[in-house]
Design a protein around this motif. Structure first.
Motif, PDB file in Angstrom:
ATOM      1  N   ARG A  54      32.665  25.885  10.902  1.00  0.00           N
ATOM      2  CA  ARG A  54      33.451  26.139   9.540  1.00  0.00           C
ATOM      3  C   ARG A  54      34.193  27.265   9.498  1.00  0.00           C
ATOM      4  N   GLU A  55      33.225  27.793   8.546  1.00  0.00           N
ATOM      5  CA  GLU A  55      33.819  29.826   8.857  1.00  0.00           C
ATOM      6  C   GLU A  55      34.186  30.200  10.295  1.00  0.00           C
ATOM      7  N   LEU A  61      35.886  28.999  12.081  1.00  0.00           N
ATOM      8  CA  LEU A  61      36.833  27.963  13.200  1.00  0.00           C
ATOM      9  C   LEU A  61      38.207  28.806  13.064  1.00  0.00           C
ATOM     10  N   PRO A  62      38.554  28.707  14.601  1.00  0.00           N
ATOM     11  CA  PRO A  62      39.817  29.143  15.345  1.00  0.00           C
ATOM     12  C   PRO A  62      40.923  29.168  13.841  1.00  0.00           C
ATOM     13  N   GLU A  63      41.781  29.970  14.076  1.00  0.00           N
ATOM     14  CA  GLU A  63      42.891  29.853  13.671  1.00  0.00           C
ATOM     15  C   GLU A  63      44.425  30.094  14.781  1.00  0.00           C
ATOM     16  N   PHE A  76      45.899  27.776  20.382  1.00  0.00           N
ATOM     17  CA  PHE A  76      45.956  27.259  20.722  1.00  0.00           C
ATOM     18  C   PHE A  76      47.549  26.530  20.960  1.00  0.00           C
ATOM     19  N   VAL A  97      43.983  25.168   9.030  1.00  0.00           N
ATOM     20  CA  VAL A  97      42.984  25.066   9.598  1.00  0.00           C
ATOM     21  C   VAL A  97      42.153  26.807   8.736  1.00  0.00           C
ATOM     22  N   ALA A  98      43.392  27.489   8.434  1.00  0.00           N
ATOM     23  CA  ALA A  98      42.843  28.665   7.549  1.00  0.00           C
ATOM     24  C   ALA A  98      42.718  28.311   5.889  1.00  0.00           C
ATOM     25  N   MET A 120      42.020  25.259   5.470  1.00  0.00           N
ATOM     26  CA  MET A 120      40.596  25.486   5.168  1.00  0.00           C
ATOM     27  C   MET A 120      39.008  26.005   4.608  1.00  0.00           C
ATOM     28  N   LYS A 121      39.631  26.713   5.481  1.00  0.00           N
ATOM     29  CA  LYS A 121      38.638  27.931   5.653  1.00  0.00           C
ATOM     30  C   LYS A 121      38.445  28.745   3.756  1.00  0.00           C
TER      31      LYS A 121
END
Lengths: 139, 114
Positions: free
Chosen positions: A95-96, A98-100, A103, B63-64, B66-67
């Motif tokens: 999870r840490e 994961l790409p931001e 996309f 996503v950010a 969440m992180k």
């Protein structure tokens, strides 16, 4: 033609979506066009032009018998390695990790056809097509 | 950027009151999420019902968000519009998040969550 800034991109998209709505294009097709144009235009704002508002972007949309043809021109930096990014799925790990990002090209490749990039002199030219039926002319 | 948060039980429900999370607003969204979610709630449910448009910058910002919750805390999503759901599906990010059809579904079907 509009300046290379995120807000100018947003305004341009709003005008296009309004025009497509007036052409009675179904919401799902409109949504796909909006997302592809947003990704293409924001890539130019963020990557082709180094600083915000340092150039202009020229966008034209033309209804044809095989769908809506789009052409986007800018005078910013060329694509990395002079070619289109492939737009694969970004690496996924924990999870840490994961790409931001990464996309954008995935969405572009998934939602339009006939995507072609050319560098001509100091100009980037990207063309693509949406297989939708659009009557009348939209600028 | 208008985002509202409230506690429900030990969880936090965060509702975005904007039609777009895009390149022009992704950083604001991320910052506002950091501010709203710096408490202890172990589960944060993000209600995207008002969001009609989300691009790759907006997706990156979710996503950010969440992180930045850190380990042991979860971000779940609710009420994705068809266009937003499509972006999650095409990028396979729909497999990363628990996604509820409606915000109230995340809270055992409690009525009046928003």
């Amino acid at each position: 033609v509009f300046p290379s800034t995120p807000l100018a991109v947003r305004e341009t998209l709003a005008q296009i979506v309004a025009a497509l709505t007036a052409c009675e294009l179904p919401g799902e097709e409109r949504g796909a066009i909006e997302i592809v144009l947003a990704e293409v235009l924001n890539n130019i704002v963020e990557h082709a032009y180094a600083a915000p508002d340092s150039g202009t972007i020229e966008l034209s949309l033309r209804p044809t018998a095989i769908g809506l043809r789009c052409e986007v021109l800018d005078r910013g930096r060329p694509m990395p390695e002079g070619r289109l990014p492939l737009g694969g799925h970004p690496e996924r790990g924990r999870r840490e990790d994961l790409p931001e990002g990464g996309f954008g090209w995935l969405l572009i490749h998934s939602l339009c056809q006939d995507l072609v990039y050319e560098r001509q002199a100091s100009q980037n030219r990207l063309t693509f097509r949406f297989a939708v039926e659009v009557g009348g002319g939209i600028a | 950027m208008k985002i509202e948060a409230r506690s429900i039980g030990g969880d936090l429900l965060v509702a975005v009151r904007e039609a777009r999370i895009d390149a022009a607003s992704a950083i604001q969204f991320k910052d506002e999420m950091r501010r709203l979610t710096n408490g202890q709630a172990s589960r944060v449910v993000l209600d995207l019902g008002a969001v009609a448009f989300l691009d790759s910058s907006g997706l990156g910002a979710v996503v950010a968000a969440m992180k930045q919750l850190g380990p042991g805390r979860r971000l779940e999503l609710a009420a994705l519009s068809p266009a937003v759901a499509k972006v999650f599906r095409l990028t396979r990010m729909d497999t990363v998040f628990t996604i509820h059809e409606r915000a109230e579904d995340a809270f055992g079907g409690l009525a009046r969550v928003s």
